[in-house]
Design a protein around this motif. Structure first.
Motif, PDB file in Angstrom:
ATOM      1  N   GLY A   1      22.927 -64.968  -1.194  1.00 27.98           N
ATOM      2  CA  GLY A   1      23.300 -63.887  -0.296  1.00 27.98           C
ATOM      3  C   GLY A   1      24.717 -63.883   0.209  1.00 27.98           C
ATOM      4  O   GLY A   1      24.985 -63.333   1.283  1.00 27.98           O
TER       5      GLY A   1
ATOM      6  N   CYS B   1      15.111 -58.785 -10.091  1.00 24.53           N
ATOM      7  CA  CYS B   1      15.247 -58.845  -8.635  1.00 24.53           C
ATOM      8  C   CYS B   1      15.387 -57.474  -7.998  1.00 24.53           C
ATOM      9  O   CYS B   1      14.840 -57.225  -6.915  1.00 24.53           O
TER      10      CYS B   1
ATOM     11  N   TYR C   1      17.419 -66.654   2.125  1.00 26.53           N
ATOM     12  CA  TYR C   1      18.343 -66.025   1.183  1.00 26.53           C
ATOM     13  C   TYR C   1      18.570 -66.968   0.004  1.00 26.53           C
ATOM     14  O   TYR C   1      19.053 -68.088   0.181  1.00 26.53           O
ATOM     15  N   SER C   2      18.245 -66.499  -1.183  1.00 27.41           N
ATOM     16  CA  SER C   2      18.453 -67.355  -2.354  1.00 27.41           C
ATOM     17  C   SER C   2      19.858 -67.196  -2.921  1.00 27.41           C
ATOM     18  O   SER C   2      20.362 -68.090  -3.605  1.00 27.41           O
TER      19      SER C   2
ATOM     20  N   ASP D   1      13.567 -61.721   0.387  1.00 27.08           N
ATOM     21  CA  ASP D   1      13.991 -62.231  -0.915  1.00 27.08           C
ATOM     22  C   ASP D   1      12.755 -62.815  -1.608  1.00 27.08           C
ATOM     23  O   ASP D   1      11.628 -62.583  -1.185  1.00 27.08           O
TER      24      ASP D   1
ATOM     25  N   TRP E   1      18.146 -57.957  -3.012  1.00 31.63           N
ATOM     26  CA  TRP E   1      16.922 -58.249  -2.265  1.00 31.63           C
ATOM     27  C   TRP E   1      16.695 -57.149  -1.225  1.00 31.63           C
ATOM     28  O   TRP E   1      17.615 -56.389  -0.892  1.00 31.63           O
TER      29      TRP E   1
ATOM     30  N   CYS F   1      14.819 -60.791   6.040  1.00 31.38           N
ATOM     31  CA  CYS F   1      15.076 -60.921   4.604  1.00 31.38           C
ATOM     32  C   CYS F   1      13.760 -61.040   3.841  1.00 31.38           C
ATOM     33  O   CYS F   1      12.893 -61.855   4.169  1.00 31.38           O
TER      34      CYS F   1
ATOM     35  N   HIS G   1      22.792 -60.922  -7.218  1.00 32.06           N
ATOM     36  CA  HIS G   1      21.386 -60.866  -6.828  1.00 32.06           C
ATOM     37  C   HIS G   1      21.182 -59.656  -5.925  1.00 32.06           C
ATOM     38  O   HIS G   1      22.120 -59.169  -5.298  1.00 32.06           O
TER      39      HIS G   1
END
Length: 440
Positions: A427, A343, A424-425, A418, A375, A416, A373
Motif C-alpha cells: 500500500g 486483485c 495492507y499487503s 485487502d 484493494w 482496508c 496492487h
C-alpha cells in the motif's frame, strides 16, 4: 596420407556426428508432419534443432573421406537449399510444408553420403533425377497436406521466439497462454528488426509477469489463515447455498473500460449475493440516518463477513498479459464465474457488495517493492467509529493489528479490505481509482 589419429578418432567421431545430424533432421521433420505422435524437443525449438542438425550433417559430409564428385555436391547443395527454405518458407510465393522440406533435406544429405561411399555410380543421371524428384514431391505434398499451424519456421516470427525466450518462465505457470501471448508479441513488434522496441517489450512483459507472480504469492499467504476459520466459512457457504445465476440477461457480458463500470451494486446478482452473506449478522447497517452511511456494529460485522467469505473462496487468476491494460471484470460476472480473478477484480466485487448493503466504498491502488496492487476499503467515519471497528475486527481475527491510511478529515476513517481485512499487503503511495459518489 591419413594419420592413425584421424582413422581411430576423428573419422569415427565425424561419422557419429553426421548420423546424429541426419537422425535429428528426420525427427524434426516427423514432428512437423505428425506433431501428435512426435513431441517437440525439450531444449530446442524446431528451427534451432534443424539448423544444428544441418551444420552437423554438412561438417561431417565435407570432412569425411569419400568420392566427392558432382553427385555429392549437387546432393549437398540441394539438401542445404531445402533446409534454408524450411527455416524461411515465407519468402516463397508457393505454400511449402516445412516438414516436407526438412524431410527432403534429410534425404538429400543421405544421398550425398551414399554417393561418397559408392565407387560406381551414374553421377550425371543421379545429379539430374534426385533434385527433380524431390522438388516435385515437396511441391505436390505441400498442397495435399493440411497447412502447417506451427509458427516456428515463419521468418517474420523470429522476434516472437526471441521475446518468449527472454521472458520470466513464470508466465507459463501464472498465465498459461503461450499461443495468445505469441500473437500479442507479433502485433506489438511490427518491425521485427527493431531491437530497441523488442527490448522494451521484454522489459514491459517481464515487469507485468513479476507483478502477477508476486501478487499471487501475497494472496496464497492468506489461504493459511482461512484454514483457522473454516467453520465460519462453511456456515457462510450454506447461506450462499446453491446460488446460481439463472437470469443471464442481468449479468454483464462485455468487457468494461473503467473500474467504475465494473462496480455494480444494483445488479440483482450482486445484491442477492451480498445480502445472503450479510444475513449472518442481521440488523441495520448504518449507525445513523442522513449523510454518509457510517456502519454500526452490525454493519461492520456484515462487511467483515462478506470479506471473509470472498477471501476464502477466491481463486486467483491473472489478467491476460496480451490485454495491454488491466482487465476489469464486472462484479456480477465475477460471481457468475465462481469468484475468480486478480486483485482489482477482488476489490471491485467487495466494493460492489458493500454498496449493495448500504455502505460506501472506495478502491485504491498502491505500490511496493514487488509491484503494483489494488484493494477495496469500506467507509467507517469518525475516530470513535474507527475504534469500534478495530474492536470488532479483532473479535473476527484475534490479535490482529489493524492499520489505516491517514484520514483526510476528522470523519474520514476507512477499513482496508485487502487480502486480509485491516492489513495492507502492498500500500505505498496510494492513489484513488474509485469512490462511492453522492449521499445516502
Amino acid at each position: 596420407m591419413v594419420s592413425v589419429l584421424q582413422q581411430r578418432l576423428l573419422f569415427p567421431l565425424l561419422r557419429i556426428t553426421g548420423i546424429a545430424g541426419l537422425l535429428l533432421l528426420l525427427y524434426i521433420s516427423l514432428h512437423l508432419l505428425l506433431p501428435g505422435q512426435f513431441p517437440s524437443l525439450p531444449a530446442l525449438t524446431p528451427s534451432q534443432g534443424a539448423l544444428l542438425a544441418a551444420v552437423l550433417s554438412v561438417v561431417s559430409l565435407v570432412l569425411l573421406p569419400g568420392y566427392k564428385k558432382s553427385s555429392f555436391f549437387v546432393s549437398l547443395g540441394v539438401g542445404s537449399g531445402f533446409i534454408i527454405l524450411a527455416l524461411y518458407p515465407g519468402h516463397l510465393p508457393l505454400r511449402l510444408h516445412e516438414g516436407l522440406l526438412l524431410a527432403s533435406g534429410t534425404l538429400s544429405y543421405s544421398a550425398a553420403l551414399y554417393s561418397s561411399l559408392v565407387p560406381v555410380l551414374n553421377r550425371q543421371l543421379f545429379s539430374l533425377v534426385l533434385p527433380v524428384v524431390l522438388v516435385v514431391s515437396v511441391t505436390a505434398g505441400s498442397f495435399l497436406l493440411p497447412e502447417s499451424t506451427d509458427i516456428t519456421y515463419r521468418g517474420e516470427l523470429d522476434s516472437v521466439r526471441r521475446v518468449l525466450a527472454q521472458l520470466d518462465p513464470a508466465y507459463k505457470v501464472v498465465l498459461g497462454m503461450e499461443q495468445e501471448l505469441s500473437s500479442y508479441i507479433e502485433d506489438k513488434l511490427q518491425n521485427k528488426d527493431d531491437k530497441e522496441e523488442e527490448e522494451a517489450l521484454v522489459h514491459e512483459l517481464n515487469s507485468r509477469i513479476q507483478q502477477m507472480e508476486d501478487e499471487l504469492a501475497r494472496f496464497k499467504a492468506v489461504e493459511e489463515e482461512n484454514v483457522l476459520y473454516r467453520d465460519e466459512i462453511a456456515a457462510l457457504k450454506r447461506k450462499i447455498g446453491d446460488m446460481e445465476v439463472r437470469d443471464k440477461s442481468t449479468v454483464a457480458i462485455r468487457r468494461v473500460a473503467t473500474i467504475s463500470e465494473a462496480v455494480r451494486p444494483a445488479s440483482p446478482v450482486v445484491r442477492d449475493f451480498a445480502v445472503r452473506l450479510a444475513s449472518a449478522h442481521p440488523g441495520s447497517f448504518s449507525r445513523f440516518s442522513g449523510g454518509y452511511p457510517s456502519p454500526g456494529p452490525e454493519g461492520i460485522a456484515q462487511i467483515l463477513s462478506i470479506h471473509r467469505y470472498i477471501a476464502a473462496e477466491w481463486k486467483y487468476i491473472s489478467d491476460p498479459l496480451s490485454s495491454g491494460t488491466d482487465y476489469y471484470s464486472p462484479a456480477d460476472r465475477t460471481i457468475a464465474l465462481g469468484l475468480s480473478g486478480d486483485c482489482d477484480d477482488f476489490a471491485v466485487l467487495l466494493a460492489s457488495c458493500i454498496e449493495a448493503i448500504g455502505g460506501r466504498a472506495r478502491i485504491l491502488h498502491g505500490s511496493c517493492s514487488d509491484g503494483a496492487h489494488a484493494w477495496a476499503e469500506a467507509y467507517i467515519g469518525s475516530v470513535a467509529a474507527w475504534n469500534e471497528t478495530v474492536s470488532i475486527t479483532r473479535k473476527f481475527y484475534p490479535g490482529r493489528s489493524v492499520s489505516y491510511l491517514e484520514p483526510r478529515s476528522a470523519d474520514d476513517y476507512w477499513l482496508c479490505l485487502d487480502w486480509q481485512a485491516g492489513i495492507y499487503s502492498c500500500g505505498e503511495n496510494p492513489g484513488y481509482m474509485y469512490e462511492t459518489q453522492g449521499r445516502f
